[in-house]
Design a protein around this motif. Structure first.
Motif, short mmCIF file in Angstrom:
data_model
loop_
_atom_site.label_atom_id
_atom_site.label_comp_id
_atom_site.label_asym_id
_atom_site.label_seq_id
_atom_site.Cartn_x
_atom_site.Cartn_y
_atom_site.Cartn_z
N MET A 157 10.63 -4.60 2.45
CA MET A 157 11.02 -4.73 1.06
C MET A 157 12.33 -5.50 0.96
O MET A 157 13.13 -5.51 1.88
N SER A 158 12.55 -6.13 -0.18
CA SER A 158 13.78 -6.85 -0.44
C SER A 158 14.58 -6.12 -1.50
O SER A 158 14.03 -5.53 -2.41
N GLY A 159 15.89 -6.17 -1.37
CA GLY A 159 16.75 -5.62 -2.40
C GLY A 159 16.71 -4.11 -2.49
O GLY A 159 16.33 -3.40 -1.57
N VAL A 160 17.12 -3.61 -3.66
CA VAL A 160 17.20 -2.17 -3.91
C VAL A 160 15.79 -1.60 -4.06
O VAL A 160 14.92 -2.22 -4.66
N THR B 193 12.44 -4.21 -14.72
CA THR B 193 12.87 -5.38 -15.49
C THR B 193 14.36 -5.43 -15.79
O THR B 193 14.90 -6.51 -16.07
N LYS B 194 15.05 -4.28 -15.72
CA LYS B 194 16.45 -4.24 -16.14
C LYS B 194 17.41 -3.78 -15.05
O LYS B 194 18.63 -3.92 -15.20
N ALA B 195 16.89 -3.21 -13.97
CA ALA B 195 17.75 -2.57 -12.97
C ALA B 195 17.99 -3.47 -11.76
O ALA B 195 18.06 -2.99 -10.64
N GLY B 196 18.10 -4.76 -12.00
CA GLY B 196 18.39 -5.69 -10.92
C GLY B 196 17.28 -6.70 -10.76
O GLY B 196 16.11 -6.42 -11.03
N ASN C 297 0.80 -1.22 0.00
CA ASN C 297 0.00 0.00 0.00
C ASN C 297 0.83 1.27 0.00
O ASN C 297 0.39 2.30 0.44
N LEU C 298 2.07 1.20 -0.50
CA LEU C 298 2.92 2.39 -0.60
C LEU C 298 3.04 2.71 -2.08
O LEU C 298 3.87 2.19 -2.78
N GLY C 299 2.13 3.56 -2.59
CA GLY C 299 2.08 3.79 -4.03
C GLY C 299 1.75 2.46 -4.69
O GLY C 299 0.99 1.66 -4.18
N HIS C 300 2.36 2.18 -5.84
CA HIS C 300 2.20 0.91 -6.54
C HIS C 300 3.54 0.22 -6.48
O HIS C 300 4.44 0.53 -7.24
N THR C 301 3.72 -0.70 -5.56
CA THR C 301 5.03 -1.26 -5.27
C THR C 301 5.13 -2.70 -5.75
O THR C 301 4.25 -3.50 -5.49
N THR C 302 6.19 -3.01 -6.45
CA THR C 302 6.43 -4.37 -6.91
C THR C 302 7.65 -4.92 -6.20
O THR C 302 8.67 -4.24 -6.10
N MET C 303 7.59 -6.16 -5.73
CA MET C 303 8.71 -6.74 -5.01
C MET C 303 9.03 -8.09 -5.62
O MET C 303 8.16 -8.89 -5.90
N ASP C 304 10.32 -8.34 -5.81
CA ASP C 304 10.76 -9.60 -6.39
C ASP C 304 11.85 -10.21 -5.52
O ASP C 304 12.89 -9.60 -5.29
N THR D 33 12.45 -3.20 -5.72
CA THR D 33 11.11 -2.67 -5.43
C THR D 33 11.04 -1.28 -6.04
O THR D 33 11.92 -0.45 -5.80
N VAL D 34 10.03 -1.02 -6.84
CA VAL D 34 9.83 0.31 -7.40
C VAL D 34 8.61 0.93 -6.73
O VAL D 34 7.51 0.40 -6.81
N VAL D 35 8.83 2.04 -6.03
CA VAL D 35 7.76 2.78 -5.39
C VAL D 35 7.34 3.91 -6.32
O VAL D 35 8.17 4.71 -6.74
N GLU D 36 6.07 3.97 -6.65
CA GLU D 36 5.55 5.00 -7.54
C GLU D 36 4.66 5.94 -6.73
O GLU D 36 3.55 5.58 -6.34
#
Length: 352
Positions: A35-38, A80-83, A6-13, A87-90
């Motif tokens: 969150m995991s990673g960068v 998709t390319k930066a690691g 619920n922090l913007g639109h966050t994707t975690m891998d 997690t990308v927070v938008e």
């Protein structure tokens, strides 16, 4: 696998391999999302983008929807390319802040998961809070810990600093971390001093067995001021020169005064096979392509007209992706402008 928060639109891998950590940041009262990673902080394009600040007002009308499409592609590239573990927070755009997509100017990342909260131009002051709050809301899973605001530049005390004027360069055994600050245009000497203070606070917070409490700060970081009046055609320091590991300085000409000032500062410090700060010949690219985004894992985003030259210099040590944002560029936007990189492995005594 992707999971939503619920922090913007966050994707975690995925989950990265744990590595040693030099100290845990202080707790904050902000509710945190694990969150995991960068973590990459980004923000959407304002519907008021047509009012964005720019050096050349004759660059044509600004189309916020075209800029948003470019930004959406940029966010997709980060995912998709930066690691593999990101997690990308938008953060939602603000229609009243035309420049809000350029989040770089609001925060400067420090070793040990710290940040300096910047003090940009008064018209952009409203951009800072949402990005700082997003940073405070980050809690890393491995190694465990939160992001800490280690300093706040005070515009009321005439401390001016924008992240576009702050260039990080990896050091050597003499000094681990170099920060170059362009002063005299969007940032000033008091802003550079605010960065020094924040770095000192971060270092003290992270003091541990690995970093003795009585360590000489000058062996861990230096802040170098670069006079932007040497060439007034550049809005920010990182418009004129950037740096990337295994590539070194990237600029438009060996005679660029801003680059030369950075190069002269480096002569007193150790060059390594990674930082290449003593290389007599920088990586020279077209003027509109000098801004290179260096991401963890030696992944580089570069303008298409610069990608070949940068790959030629960095060889197999770097992965280079060509990324272009012509509409955002009309507002003096560049690749580093659209993201704040929060790397949990960026330590006082180690690098990602």
């Amino acid at each position: 696998k992707h999971s939503r928060h619920n922090l913007g639109h966050t994707t975690m891998d995925g989950i990265p391999t744990p590595v040693p950590f030099s100290g845990l940041p202080d707790d904050t009262e902000t509710p945190c999302v694990t969150m995991s990673g960068v973590v990459y902080l980004t923000r959407g394009v304002s519907s008021g983008f047509s009012g964005a600040q720019r050096i050349d007002g004759d660059g044509g009308d600004l189309d916020w929807q075209a800029a948003q499409r470019e930004h959406d592609k940029f966010v997709a590239d980060l995912k998709t390319k930066a690691g593999a573990l990101v997690t990308v927070v938008e953060i939602d755009a603000d229609p009243h802040q035309p420049d809000c997509v350029f989040v770089e100017d609001t925060l400067v990342a420090l070793p040990g998961r710290g940040v300096l909260q910047c003090a940009p131009h008064d018209s952009r002051a409203g951009e800072v809070g949402p990005v700082a709050n997003a940073a405070r809301s980050v809690e890393f899973q491995f190694p465990p810990g939160k992001v800490t605001v280690d300093g706040v530049a005070d515009a009321g005390n005439d401390e001016r600093i924008e992240g576009g004027d702050v260039l990080y360069v990896r050091g050597g055994d003499d000094v681990y971390h170099h920060y170059f600050v362009g002063v005299g245009n969007r940032s000033n000497r008091k802003g550079a001093e605010a960065l020094r203070k924040a770095l000192s606070v971060s270092l003290g917070r992270c003091a541990s067995k690995k970093i003795p409490k009585d360590v000489d700060e000058s062996s861990l970081f230096r802040v170098h001021e670069i006079d932007m009046s040497l060439d007034k055609t550049w809005l920010h320091l990182k418009s004129a020169v950037t740096w990337a590991p295994y590539v070194g300085f990237v600029t438009s000409s060996e005679t660029c005064p801003i680059y030369q000032a950075c190069f002269e500062k480096c002569k007193a410090f150790e060059a390594t096979t990674t930082n290449l700060i003593h290389d007599e010949k920088p990586c020279v690219v077209p003027r509109n392509a000098t801004n290179v985004l260096a991401l963890p894992g030696n992944v580089l985003f570069a303008h298409p007209s610069a990608a070949t030259e940068i790959k030629k210099k960095g060889k197999a040590q770097v992965t280079v992706y060509a990324v272009e944002q012509p509409e955002l560029a009309k507002a003096d936007g560049a690749l580093t402008c659209g993201v704040v990189v929060l790397d949990p492995f960026f330590e006082w005594t180690g690098f990602s």
